[in-house]
Design a protein around this motif. Structure first.
Motif, short mmCIF file in Angstrom:
data_model
loop_
_atom_site.label_atom_id
_atom_site.label_comp_id
_atom_site.label_asym_id
_atom_site.label_seq_id
_atom_site.Cartn_x
_atom_site.Cartn_y
_atom_site.Cartn_z
N SER A 1 0.86 -1.18 0.00
CA SER A 1 0.00 0.00 0.00
C SER A 1 0.90 1.23 0.00
O SER A 1 2.09 1.16 0.34
N LEU A 2 0.34 2.35 -0.38
CA LEU A 2 1.10 3.60 -0.35
C LEU A 2 1.58 3.89 1.07
O LEU A 2 2.73 4.30 1.28
N ASP A 3 0.72 3.65 2.05
CA ASP A 3 1.11 3.87 3.45
C ASP A 3 2.31 3.02 3.83
O ASP A 3 3.23 3.50 4.50
N SER A 4 2.32 1.77 3.42
CA SER A 4 3.46 0.89 3.73
C SER A 4 4.75 1.41 3.12
O SER A 4 5.80 1.43 3.77
N LEU A 5 4.67 1.85 1.87
CA LEU A 5 5.86 2.38 1.20
C LEU A 5 6.36 3.66 1.86
O LEU A 5 7.57 3.85 2.03
N VAL A 6 5.44 4.52 2.27
CA VAL A 6 5.83 5.75 2.96
C VAL A 6 6.47 5.41 4.30
O VAL A 6 7.50 5.99 4.67
N ASN A 7 5.91 4.47 5.02
CA ASN A 7 6.48 4.07 6.31
C ASN A 7 7.87 3.49 6.15
O ASN A 7 8.78 3.79 6.94
N ILE A 8 8.08 2.66 5.15
CA ILE A 8 9.40 2.08 4.90
C ILE A 8 10.39 3.19 4.52
O ILE A 8 11.52 3.23 5.02
N THR A 9 9.96 4.08 3.65
CA THR A 9 10.83 5.18 3.23
C THR A 9 11.23 6.05 4.42
O THR A 9 12.40 6.43 4.56
N THR A 10 10.28 6.33 5.28
CA THR A 10 10.56 7.11 6.48
C THR A 10 11.56 6.39 7.37
O THR A 10 12.51 6.98 7.87
N ALA A 11 11.36 5.09 7.55
CA ALA A 11 12.27 4.30 8.38
C ALA A 11 13.68 4.28 7.80
O ALA A 11 14.67 4.24 8.53
N LEU A 12 13.79 4.34 6.48
CA LEU A 12 15.09 4.36 5.83
C LEU A 12 15.73 5.74 5.87
O LEU A 12 16.89 5.90 5.48
N GLY A 13 14.97 6.74 6.30
CA GLY A 13 15.51 8.08 6.42
C GLY A 13 15.53 8.85 5.12
O GLY A 13 16.20 9.87 5.00
N ALA A 14 14.78 8.39 4.13
CA ALA A 14 14.80 9.05 2.83
C ALA A 14 13.70 10.10 2.69
O ALA A 14 13.67 10.82 1.71
N ALA A 15 12.83 10.21 3.66
CA ALA A 15 11.73 11.17 3.53
C ALA A 15 12.23 12.59 3.38
O ALA A 15 11.66 13.38 2.65
N GLY A 16 13.29 12.94 4.08
CA GLY A 16 13.83 14.29 3.99
C GLY A 16 14.33 14.64 2.60
O GLY A 16 14.36 15.80 2.22
N ALA A 17 14.69 13.64 1.81
CA ALA A 17 15.17 13.89 0.46
C ALA A 17 14.05 14.40 -0.45
O ALA A 17 14.32 14.98 -1.49
#
Length: 85
Positions: free
Chosen positions: A66-82
């Motif tokens: 799901s989009l939520d799952s992908l966003v959560n994984i991205t956040t956990a990887l620290g890429a959200a700030g990019a």
């Protein structure tokens, strides 16, 4: 006698992807995890998902998320700030 043709690629992702965009997508996902020096099991633990989910992600099976799952994984990887402007 048949001659064998050899095809070369710039990266493994170019070899397995159908398009350059897909190859780039696979490369970026892989680098997000590898840059941290994590195994798939460590990535799974740090992202709060099961190891098979990281394997699915690494193999480009995005439709299983799901989009939520992908966003959560991205956040956990620290890429959200990019993605911030």
């Amino acid at each position: 006698m048949n001659q064998l043709s050899v095809e070369s690629f710039d990266s493994v992702w170019d070899a397995v992807a159908d398009t350059p965009d897909e190859a780039e997508n696979l490369r970026v996902r892989s680098e997000l995890i590898e840059a941290r020096g994590w195994t798939q099991a460590e990535a799974a633990s740090n992202c709060g998902v099961a190891k098979h989910r990281i394997s699915e992600l690494m193999h480009g099976r995005i439709s299983r998320f799901s989009l939520d799952s992908l966003v959560n994984i991205t956040t956990a990887l620290g890429a959200a700030g990019a993605c911030e402007t």
